[in-house]
Design an enzyme around this catalytic site. Structure first.
Site, PDB file in Angstrom:
ATOM      1  N   HIS A  12      65.388  39.779  71.136  1.00 30.80           N
ATOM      2  CA  HIS A  12      64.376  39.450  70.103  1.00 30.80           C
ATOM      3  C   HIS A  12      64.994  38.866  68.816  1.00 30.80           C
ATOM      4  O   HIS A  12      64.540  39.173  67.710  1.00 30.80           O
ATOM      5  CB  HIS A  12      63.523  40.690  69.796  1.00 30.80           C
ATOM      6  CG  HIS A  12      64.262  41.840  69.184  1.00 30.80           C
ATOM      7  ND1 HIS A  12      63.972  43.152  69.466  1.00 30.80           N
ATOM      8  CD2 HIS A  12      65.288  41.886  68.303  1.00 30.80           C
ATOM      9  CE1 HIS A  12      64.774  43.942  68.784  1.00 30.80           C
ATOM     10  NE2 HIS A  12      65.581  43.198  68.058  1.00 30.80           N
ATOM     11  N   HIS A  59      62.813  46.796  62.039  1.00 35.29           N
ATOM     12  CA  HIS A  59      64.074  46.504  61.330  1.00 35.29           C
ATOM     13  C   HIS A  59      63.914  46.572  59.816  1.00 35.29           C
ATOM     14  O   HIS A  59      64.605  45.877  59.088  1.00 35.29           O
ATOM     15  CB  HIS A  59      64.572  45.112  61.687  1.00 35.29           C
ATOM     16  CG  HIS A  59      64.853  44.871  63.131  1.00 35.29           C
ATOM     17  ND1 HIS A  59      63.871  44.772  64.087  1.00 35.29           N
ATOM     18  CD2 HIS A  59      66.024  44.694  63.792  1.00 35.29           C
ATOM     19  CE1 HIS A  59      64.421  44.537  65.271  1.00 35.29           C
ATOM     20  NE2 HIS A  59      65.716  44.479  65.119  1.00 35.29           N
ATOM     21  N   HIS A 192      75.132  43.262  71.037  1.00 34.43           N
ATOM     22  CA  HIS A 192      75.371  42.537  69.783  1.00 34.43           C
ATOM     23  C   HIS A 192      75.720  43.490  68.655  1.00 34.43           C
ATOM     24  O   HIS A 192      75.322  44.649  68.657  1.00 34.43           O
ATOM     25  CB  HIS A 192      74.217  41.612  69.397  1.00 34.43           C
ATOM     26  CG  HIS A 192      72.866  42.239  69.124  1.00 34.43           C
ATOM     27  ND1 HIS A 192      72.184  43.013  70.023  1.00 34.43           N
ATOM     28  CD2 HIS A 192      72.048  42.147  68.041  1.00 34.43           C
ATOM     29  CE1 HIS A 192      71.005  43.372  69.514  1.00 34.43           C
ATOM     30  NE2 HIS A 192      70.913  42.871  68.298  1.00 34.43           N
ATOM     31  N   GLU A 239      69.847  48.702  70.894  1.00 35.33           N
ATOM     32  CA  GLU A 239      68.432  48.371  71.142  1.00 35.33           C
ATOM     33  C   GLU A 239      68.089  48.429  72.634  1.00 35.33           C
ATOM     34  O   GLU A 239      66.901  48.406  72.988  1.00 35.33           O
ATOM     35  CB  GLU A 239      68.112  46.975  70.595  1.00 35.33           C
ATOM     36  CG  GLU A 239      68.110  46.922  69.072  1.00 35.33           C
ATOM     37  CD  GLU A 239      67.950  45.512  68.510  1.00 35.33           C
ATOM     38  OE1 GLU A 239      67.673  45.401  67.314  1.00 35.33           O
ATOM     39  OE2 GLU A 239      68.120  44.522  69.260  1.00 35.33           O
TER      40      GLU A 239
HETATM   41  C1  DHB Z   1      69.999  39.195  65.458  1.00 35.29           C
HETATM   42  C2  DHB Z   1      69.711  40.032  66.539  1.00 35.29           C
HETATM   43  C3  DHB Z   1      68.750  41.045  66.392  1.00 35.29           C
HETATM   44  O1  DHB Z   1      68.430  41.933  67.374  1.00 35.29           O
HETATM   45  C4  DHB Z   1      68.062  41.211  65.199  1.00 35.29           C
HETATM   46  O2  DHB Z   1      67.102  42.159  65.136  1.00 35.29           O
HETATM   47  C5  DHB Z   1      68.367  40.385  64.116  1.00 35.29           C
HETATM   48  C6  DHB Z   1      69.341  39.378  64.241  1.00 35.29           C
HETATM   49  C7  DHB Z   1      71.006  38.081  65.587  1.00 35.29           C
HETATM   50  O3  DHB Z   1      71.754  38.002  66.570  1.00 35.29           O
HETATM   51  O4  DHB Z   1      71.042  37.216  64.682  1.00 35.29           O
HETATM   52 FE    FE Z   2      67.084  43.599  66.614  1.00 42.06          FE
END
Ligand code: DHB
Ligand code: FE
Length: 295
Positions: A12, A59, A192, A239
């Site tokens: 997302h 978030h 990530h 997540e």
């Molecule tokens: C990114 C990934 C995320 O899950 C998020 O909530 C905000 C930013 C990203 O990779 O930029």
């Molecule tokens: Fe996120």
């Protein structure tokens, strides 16, 4: 009786919303990710859901660090998306389904989950972008029940607890007397990390482990503690808890319909999967046989 057809699981990243607004879907950077979606839409066109149970994380748009529920469920007739500071115009958000929300809330409390109920709720990119990907160019033709899981401020719920939460939601759906066609979404991940010394960290090996086990053995994803998941997947890779909860709502047997995995989108290993329930597959096959008979 309501039908639970399956689920769409997706990353997302806010930049996906930027690409949608710019019409950049066919640029070389974006094409591999957006190419995952025609098969998803084909499946949605066959199964035609009218309710989405949305497992995601907020978030900072609705909950900030001063008030952080572990599990929060929307029980509103309407939700709203607002500017989160990413420079994205707000996306349209489909209406809620308060009656189904309350049925799920009643069941979860009866099953001894201590949840937060939200009759007024903003939903952020983690809910709005997946809906915009599934139904581009229009507001998603569904009602939604948002379920926000804390993947942001430790202590986070364990993977085991999230799977149990999803399974309890599945029981509520099985008991629901409406005649809706219901699907789940699980958003976020895969690996990530946006901050700290490991910013930019991704782990395809762990991502593959998650995708390979999600359909047939979701309990395998609960073997790791939250801190182990952070180590394997990154601070935001956790997540995956949203995917695990969404998978729990689908019952024991599901079939993988489609899968895509692409590195990177922004800082994220981007994945999209569709899982279909046994019941939906059987009904689909029955439908196909009926068409053959008629021909
Ligand atoms: C990114 C990934 C995320 O899950 C998020 O909530 C905000 C930013 C990203 O990779 O930029
Ligand atoms: Fe996120």
């Amino acid at each position: 009786m309501a039908k639970v057809i399956g689920g769409v699981f997706t990353s997302h990243v806010p930049a996906i919303g930027g690409a949608i607004h710019r019409g950049a879907q066919n640029e070389p950077y974006w094409k591999p990710f957006f190419d995952a979606w025609p098969p998803v839409r084909e499946w949605l066109g066959e199964q035609v859901p009218d309710v989405v149970i949305m497992f995601y994380n907020d978030h900072g748009l609705n909950f900030f660090l001063d008030k952080m529920p572990t599990f929060a469920i929307g029980a509103a007739a309407q939700y709203r998306n607002e500017d989160e500071g990413w420079g994205l115009p707000p996306f349209p958000v489909p209406p809620g389904h308060p009656e189904l929300s309350w049925a799920i809330i009643e069941k979860l409390v009866a099953e001894e989950f201590d949840i937060t109920t939200c009759q007024d709720m903003l939903v952020d990119h983690a809910a709005s972008i997946p809906l915009a990907l599934a139904w581009p160019d229009r507001e998603a033709p569904v009602k939604i029940v948002p379920i926000a899981i804390n993947t942001v401020q430790h202590p986070l719920p364990s993977a085991k607890r999230c799977l149990a939460l999803g399974r309890a939601v599945g029981k509520a759906l099985a008991e629901w007397q409406g005649d809706e066609t219901i699907m789940v979404m699980g958003t976020g991940g895969l690996s990530h990390q946006l901050d700290g010394e490991r910013a930019g960290f991704m782990n395809p090996e762990y991502d593959l482990f998650c995708m390979d086990n999600l359909s047939a053995d979701p309990d395998a994803l609960t073997r790791h503690s939250v801190h182990e998941i952070v180590e394997l997947s990154g601070t935001q890779g956790v997540e995956i808890l949203n995917w695990i909860a969404a998978r729990g709502a689908l019952g024991d047997k599901v079939h993988e319909v489609s899968r895509s995995y692409h590195i990177p989108i922004s800082n994220t290993a981007a994945a999209v999967m569709v899982l279909e329930t046994e019941a939906a597959r059987a009904a689909g096959n029955a439908g196909a046989e009926k068409t053959a008979e008629l021909a």
